[in-house]
Scaffold this motif. Sequence first.
Motif, mmCIF file in Angstrom:
data_model
loop_
_atom_site.group_PDB
_atom_site.id
_atom_site.type_symbol
_atom_site.label_atom_id
_atom_site.label_comp_id
_atom_site.label_asym_id
_atom_site.label_seq_id
_atom_site.Cartn_x
_atom_site.Cartn_y
_atom_site.Cartn_z
ATOM 1 N N LEU A 256 0.816 -1.223 0.000
ATOM 2 C CA LEU A 256 0.000 0.000 0.000
ATOM 3 C C LEU A 256 0.847 1.269 0.000
ATOM 4 N N GLU A 257 2.162 1.135 -0.148
ATOM 5 C CA GLU A 257 3.057 2.283 -0.039
ATOM 6 C C GLU A 257 2.727 3.388 -1.044
ATOM 7 N N GLY A 258 2.435 3.037 -2.283
ATOM 8 C CA GLY A 258 2.101 4.055 -3.282
ATOM 9 C C GLY A 258 0.851 4.832 -2.905
ATOM 10 N N ALA A 259 -0.180 4.121 -2.484
ATOM 11 C CA ALA A 259 -1.434 4.777 -2.084
ATOM 12 C C ALA A 259 -1.215 5.639 -0.847
ATOM 13 N N LEU A 260 -0.411 5.142 0.096
ATOM 14 C CA LEU A 260 -0.122 5.907 1.311
ATOM 15 C C LEU A 260 0.643 7.177 0.962
ATOM 16 N N THR A 261 1.614 7.075 0.081
ATOM 17 C CA THR A 261 2.396 8.254 -0.321
ATOM 18 C C THR A 261 1.495 9.288 -0.987
ATOM 19 N N ARG A 262 0.604 8.849 -1.860
ATOM 20 C CA ARG A 262 -0.330 9.781 -2.507
ATOM 21 C C ARG A 262 -1.250 10.437 -1.476
ATOM 22 N N PHE A 263 -1.718 9.665 -0.514
ATOM 23 C CA PHE A 263 -2.569 10.197 0.546
ATOM 24 C C PHE A 263 -1.831 11.276 1.344
ATOM 25 N N LEU A 264 -0.579 11.002 1.701
ATOM 26 C CA LEU A 264 0.205 11.967 2.476
ATOM 27 C C LEU A 264 0.462 13.228 1.659
ATOM 28 N N ARG A 265 0.792 13.077 0.390
ATOM 29 C CA ARG A 265 1.034 14.259 -0.463
ATOM 30 C C ARG A 265 -0.231 15.109 -0.605
ATOM 31 N N ARG A 266 -1.357 14.446 -0.733
ATOM 32 C CA ARG A 266 -2.621 15.148 -0.939
ATOM 33 C C ARG A 266 -3.066 15.890 0.328
ATOM 34 N N ASN A 267 -2.687 15.380 1.492
ATOM 35 C CA ASN A 267 -3.202 15.927 2.747
ATOM 36 C C ASN A 267 -2.187 16.655 3.608
ATOM 37 N N TRP A 268 -0.979 16.830 3.112
ATOM 38 C CA TRP A 268 0.037 17.543 3.895
ATOM 39 C C TRP A 268 0.659 18.620 3.019
ATOM 40 N N ARG A 269 0.746 19.815 3.535
ATOM 41 C CA ARG A 269 1.189 20.948 2.722
ATOM 42 C C ARG A 269 2.668 20.892 2.347
ATOM 43 N N ALA A 270 3.494 20.404 3.232
ATOM 44 C CA ALA A 270 4.942 20.400 2.989
ATOM 45 C C ALA A 270 5.340 19.063 2.371
ATOM 46 N N SER A 271 5.498 19.031 1.051
ATOM 47 C CA SER A 271 5.776 17.772 0.365
ATOM 48 C C SER A 271 7.127 17.173 0.748
ATOM 49 N N GLN A 272 8.051 18.008 1.221
ATOM 50 C CA GLN A 272 9.362 17.476 1.613
ATOM 51 C C GLN A 272 9.272 16.608 2.877
ATOM 52 N N ASP A 273 8.167 16.670 3.601
ATOM 53 C CA ASP A 273 7.989 15.880 4.820
ATOM 54 C C ASP A 273 7.397 14.500 4.560
ATOM 55 N N VAL A 274 6.967 14.226 3.334
ATOM 56 C CA VAL A 274 6.211 13.008 3.045
ATOM 57 C C VAL A 274 6.992 11.746 3.408
ATOM 58 N N GLY A 275 8.272 11.678 3.079
ATOM 59 C CA GLY A 275 9.068 10.486 3.404
ATOM 60 C C GLY A 275 9.134 10.236 4.903
ATOM 61 N N ASP A 276 9.371 11.289 5.669
ATOM 62 C CA ASP A 276 9.415 11.141 7.128
ATOM 63 C C ASP A 276 8.053 10.753 7.681
ATOM 64 N N LEU A 277 7.016 11.369 7.161
ATOM 65 C CA LEU A 277 5.664 11.044 7.620
ATOM 66 C C LEU A 277 5.332 9.580 7.348
ATOM 67 N N ARG A 278 5.723 9.096 6.171
ATOM 68 C CA ARG A 278 5.453 7.698 5.825
ATOM 69 C C ARG A 278 6.154 6.755 6.803
ATOM 70 N N GLN A 279 7.395 7.074 7.149
ATOM 71 C CA GLN A 279 8.117 6.232 8.098
ATOM 72 C C GLN A 279 7.466 6.279 9.479
ATOM 73 N N ASP A 280 7.009 7.462 9.889
ATOM 74 C CA ASP A 280 6.298 7.588 11.171
ATOM 75 C C ASP A 280 5.041 6.719 11.169
ATOM 76 N N VAL A 281 4.307 6.764 10.060
ATOM 77 C CA VAL A 281 3.075 5.977 9.959
ATOM 78 C C VAL A 281 3.401 4.490 10.034
ATOM 79 N N TYR A 282 4.456 4.054 9.350
ATOM 80 C CA TYR A 282 4.848 2.648 9.415
ATOM 81 C C TYR A 282 5.179 2.248 10.851
#
Length: 194
Positions: A18-44
């Motif tokens: 589900l990583e691709g869908a999760l990444t798209r969800f984070l990009r769509r709902n978080w203003r700072a796109s540079q944080d997406v990788g860190d956010l994904r790791q936090d979610v994991y």
Amino acid sequence: MIDDHALAYWFRTEVLPLEGALTRFLRRNWRASQDVGDLRQDVYELTISGARRELPHNARAYLFTVARNHLINRSKRARMVAFDLMAEPEVVIADVDFHAAERHLTARDSLRRIQDGMNRLSPRIREIVELRKMDGLSARETASRLGIGLDAVNKQTGMGVRALANFVQGGRGLVVRQRRRIPERMSVSAGANR
């Protein structure tokens, strides 16, 4: 407690795809796109720690509930309140709630309904409601930014919010403009002059 091998297998087979869908969800709902990788790791990390007690039956719903709650918590800490993230702040809980998926879906439906209602507003009223209610500007700041009077901002904010509430509750969401009432004595004297 779930043993580490079962947890690792569940994560590899149910969550990682589900990583691709999760990444798209984070990009769509978080203003700072540079944080997406860190956010994904936090979610994991939160997903794994929550699943140690009991493996969820629906990994997708669980993962996206964890992701949504994490974004809400991060936005509160950063005091960056994004409209999409604040649909239902009372859903935020310290421990992962396995029944939150239904609330999440209900909140997303409500959010879509609000967005549809916003799209039905006239461009000027929509802009005023967005500045006042989403961006958090005061009426005075909104009036200054748009170059209109404070009374106009207050009146149009009220009309927009009433129309939006009507639409969300199942109505047509039409903006109702109040007609000025002519005092009784003026209407009588106007009729006498005819």
